[in-house]
Scaffold this active site. Sequence first.
Site, PDB file in Angstrom:
ATOM      1  N   SER A  54      17.848  22.340 -26.498  1.00 45.36           N
ATOM      2  CA  SER A  54      18.779  23.430 -26.797  1.00 45.36           C
ATOM      3  C   SER A  54      20.222  23.014 -26.562  1.00 45.36           C
ATOM      4  O   SER A  54      20.579  22.616 -25.453  1.00 45.36           O
ATOM      5  CB  SER A  54      18.502  24.634 -25.885  1.00 45.36           C
ATOM      6  OG  SER A  54      17.303  25.245 -26.241  1.00 45.36           O
ATOM      7  N   HIS A  71      19.327  25.180 -32.067  1.00 48.59           N
ATOM      8  CA  HIS A  71      18.522  24.077 -32.610  1.00 48.59           C
ATOM      9  C   HIS A  71      18.752  24.005 -34.124  1.00 48.59           C
ATOM     10  O   HIS A  71      18.064  24.673 -34.884  1.00 48.59           O
ATOM     11  CB  HIS A  71      17.025  24.315 -32.337  1.00 48.59           C
ATOM     12  CG  HIS A  71      16.606  24.043 -30.933  1.00 48.59           C
ATOM     13  ND1 HIS A  71      16.228  22.786 -30.504  1.00 48.59           N
ATOM     14  CD2 HIS A  71      16.515  24.839 -29.853  1.00 48.59           C
ATOM     15  CE1 HIS A  71      15.905  22.839 -29.212  1.00 48.59           C
ATOM     16  NE2 HIS A  71      16.075  24.075 -28.794  1.00 48.59           N
ATOM     17  N   HIS A  84       8.842  24.271 -30.670  1.00 45.62           N
ATOM     18  CA  HIS A  84       8.139  24.717 -29.466  1.00 45.62           C
ATOM     19  C   HIS A  84       6.939  25.540 -29.892  1.00 45.62           C
ATOM     20  O   HIS A  84       6.984  26.221 -30.914  1.00 45.62           O
ATOM     21  CB  HIS A  84       9.050  25.614 -28.619  1.00 45.62           C
ATOM     22  CG  HIS A  84      10.430  25.090 -28.401  1.00 45.62           C
ATOM     23  ND1 HIS A  84      11.419  25.180 -29.344  1.00 45.62           N
ATOM     24  CD2 HIS A  84      10.984  24.462 -27.331  1.00 45.62           C
ATOM     25  CE1 HIS A  84      12.534  24.628 -28.873  1.00 45.62           C
ATOM     26  NE2 HIS A  84      12.301  24.178 -27.663  1.00 45.62           N
ATOM     27  N   TYR A 122       5.926  28.260 -28.670  1.00 48.07           N
ATOM     28  CA  TYR A 122       6.181  29.714 -28.657  1.00 48.07           C
ATOM     29  C   TYR A 122       6.780  30.210 -29.966  1.00 48.07           C
ATOM     30  O   TYR A 122       6.799  31.411 -30.233  1.00 48.07           O
ATOM     31  CB  TYR A 122       7.072  30.118 -27.471  1.00 48.07           C
ATOM     32  CG  TYR A 122       8.476  29.542 -27.488  1.00 48.07           C
ATOM     33  CD1 TYR A 122       9.440  29.981 -28.384  1.00 48.07           C
ATOM     34  CD2 TYR A 122       8.830  28.544 -26.587  1.00 48.07           C
ATOM     35  CE1 TYR A 122      10.716  29.446 -28.399  1.00 48.07           C
ATOM     36  CE2 TYR A 122      10.103  28.003 -26.596  1.00 48.07           C
ATOM     37  CZ  TYR A 122      11.039  28.460 -27.504  1.00 48.07           C
ATOM     38  OH  TYR A 122      12.284  27.912 -27.521  1.00 48.07           O
ATOM     39  N   GLU A 123       7.260  29.292 -30.818  1.00 48.71           N
ATOM     40  CA  GLU A 123       7.777  29.713 -32.122  1.00 48.71           C
ATOM     41  C   GLU A 123       6.637  30.067 -33.080  1.00 48.71           C
ATOM     42  O   GLU A 123       6.883  30.604 -34.154  1.00 48.71           O
ATOM     43  CB  GLU A 123       8.618  28.594 -32.746  1.00 48.71           C
ATOM     44  CG  GLU A 123       9.907  28.331 -31.992  1.00 48.71           C
ATOM     45  CD  GLU A 123      10.644  27.113 -32.527  1.00 48.71           C
ATOM     46  OE1 GLU A 123      11.332  27.254 -33.550  1.00 48.71           O
ATOM     47  OE2 GLU A 123      10.510  26.035 -31.932  1.00 48.71           O
ATOM     48  N   ALA A 165      16.852  21.521 -21.784  1.00 49.27           N
ATOM     49  CA  ALA A 165      17.463  22.438 -20.825  1.00 49.27           C
ATOM     50  C   ALA A 165      16.346  22.914 -19.908  1.00 49.27           C
ATOM     51  O   ALA A 165      15.230  23.133 -20.364  1.00 49.27           O
ATOM     52  CB  ALA A 165      18.067  23.624 -21.565  1.00 49.27           C
ATOM     53  N   MET A 189      10.277  24.605 -21.367  1.00 50.11           N
ATOM     54  CA  MET A 189       9.259  24.987 -22.357  1.00 50.11           C
ATOM     55  C   MET A 189       9.005  23.911 -23.408  1.00 50.11           C
ATOM     56  O   MET A 189       8.531  24.211 -24.498  1.00 50.11           O
ATOM     57  CB  MET A 189       9.686  26.280 -23.052  1.00 50.11           C
ATOM     58  CG  MET A 189      10.037  27.419 -22.108  1.00 50.11           C
ATOM     59  SD  MET A 189      10.755  28.804 -22.990  1.00 50.11           S
ATOM     60  CE  MET A 189      11.442  29.758 -21.627  1.00 50.11           C
ATOM     61  N   SER A 190       9.359  22.668 -23.108  1.00 49.69           N
ATOM     62  CA  SER A 190       9.250  21.641 -24.154  1.00 49.69           C
ATOM     63  C   SER A 190       8.868  20.290 -23.553  1.00 49.69           C
ATOM     64  O   SER A 190       8.297  20.197 -22.490  1.00 49.69           O
ATOM     65  CB  SER A 190      10.592  21.526 -24.877  1.00 49.69           C
ATOM     66  OG  SER A 190      11.581  21.013 -23.994  1.00 49.69           O
ATOM     67  N   ASN A 246      20.255  26.545 -15.400  1.00 49.25           N
ATOM     68  CA  ASN A 246      20.205  27.755 -14.563  1.00 49.25           C
ATOM     69  C   ASN A 246      19.375  27.424 -13.337  1.00 49.25           C
ATOM     70  O   ASN A 246      18.494  26.567 -13.391  1.00 49.25           O
ATOM     71  CB  ASN A 246      19.574  28.917 -15.341  1.00 49.25           C
ATOM     72  CG  ASN A 246      18.232  28.577 -15.927  1.00 49.25           C
ATOM     73  OD1 ASN A 246      18.147  27.791 -16.886  1.00 49.25           O
ATOM     74  ND2 ASN A 246      17.186  29.111 -15.365  1.00 49.25           N
ATOM     75  N   HIS A 295      19.500  32.842 -22.503  1.00 49.73           N
ATOM     76  CA  HIS A 295      19.687  31.735 -23.450  1.00 49.73           C
ATOM     77  C   HIS A 295      21.173  31.399 -23.599  1.00 49.73           C
ATOM     78  O   HIS A 295      21.532  30.238 -23.759  1.00 49.73           O
ATOM     79  CB  HIS A 295      19.060  32.090 -24.799  1.00 49.73           C
ATOM     80  CG  HIS A 295      18.928  30.924 -25.743  1.00 49.73           C
ATOM     81  ND1 HIS A 295      18.352  29.712 -25.376  1.00 49.73           N
ATOM     82  CD2 HIS A 295      19.300  30.766 -27.046  1.00 49.73           C
ATOM     83  CE1 HIS A 295      18.381  28.878 -26.409  1.00 49.73           C
ATOM     84  NE2 HIS A 295      18.947  29.482 -27.432  1.00 49.73           N
TER      85      HIS A 295
HETATM   86  N1  HPA Z   1      12.721  28.163 -17.526  1.00 50.87           N
HETATM   87  C1  HPA Z   1      12.140  27.658 -18.625  1.00 50.87           C
HETATM   88  N2  HPA Z   1      12.815  27.052 -19.580  1.00 50.87           N
HETATM   89  C2  HPA Z   1      14.137  26.936 -19.435  1.00 50.87           C
HETATM   90  C3  HPA Z   1      14.808  27.446 -18.319  1.00 50.87           C
HETATM   91  C4  HPA Z   1      14.060  28.098 -17.316  1.00 50.87           C
HETATM   92  O1  HPA Z   1      14.580  28.586 -16.291  1.00 50.87           O
HETATM   93  N3  HPA Z   1      16.131  27.170 -18.494  1.00 50.87           N
HETATM   94  C5  HPA Z   1      16.244  26.514 -19.667  1.00 50.87           C
HETATM   95  N4  HPA Z   1      15.042  26.372 -20.238  1.00 50.87           N
END
Ligand code: HPA
Length: 284
Positions: free
Chosen positions: A35, A66, A88, A90-91, A118, A221-222, A245, A259
Amino acid sequence: IKNGPCINRKYVQTIVDFIRERISILPTVGIVCGSGFGKIASRMKNAQVLKYEDIPNFPRSTVVGHPGNLVFGEFGGKMVVVMQGRFHMYEGYERQQIAIPIRVMKLLGVEILLLTNAAGGLNRSLKVGDLVCIKDHISFPGMSLNNVLAGPNDEDFGERFIAISDAYDSTLRSIFKKVVAEMNFSDVVKEGVYAHVGGPNYESPAECRMLLMIGADVVGMSTAPEVLVARHAGIRVFALSLVTNVSVLDQESKEKASHEEVLRATEARVDDVEKLFEEMISRL
Ligand code: HPA
């Protein structure tokens, strides 16, 4: 277990033939942009771009941040292909479709794959903006038959059962660490374990506490599925998480992942990652 499309040699070869007819560059290094990391390609020389949507049989990107391009060019003195935008589960893709770009890279001649993502920082020593060099992973989808390699195995790419104890190449990690030290980034670069979750929601505080307890430092998630496909095909792997984060461990906290926050944090660090990768690639 549902079979989904078989991403076999024949399927991938049609994509590779399409690319070869349009792109003269023969890449040996691949980069997958997480991302907001698409900008990594901005310093490539003699870039040639193919949009995912113009490539037959190629999946499309659906996530903001993306863009959806394959960029070919020279970077760090090597021929490189950059995936601006990844896929991903989840898409809504069949899990095998995640394998497509990596297998395309394999047949194009890619030997080394660098991945970025990320991630949330679980380890309490991590701050937003830190880079975590991934040394191992825990993949919940991977362990629960949502594994990208599950289904019919095409022996043309690799064996049915593969070891992943050395998935995150120690030589590549050493090169990266050397570059980091020389370029004075040591205070923001750590090494750690990546927890791969299915998403698309960010983790609950209880989930974050569990992930921390079982030995994960960052969560995202990747990456893990692409790493499995690359290792299955014998591609060497290096993967880097950017902490966008800090994971929230306490349900009374007012902090919330978003996001927008993820993209903002990436924007602030993407140029540094580009410089580190350029130097790293020049030493491969
Ligand atoms: N969790 C999962 N995926 C992420 C996060 C998170 O805190 N931050 C960026 N991608």
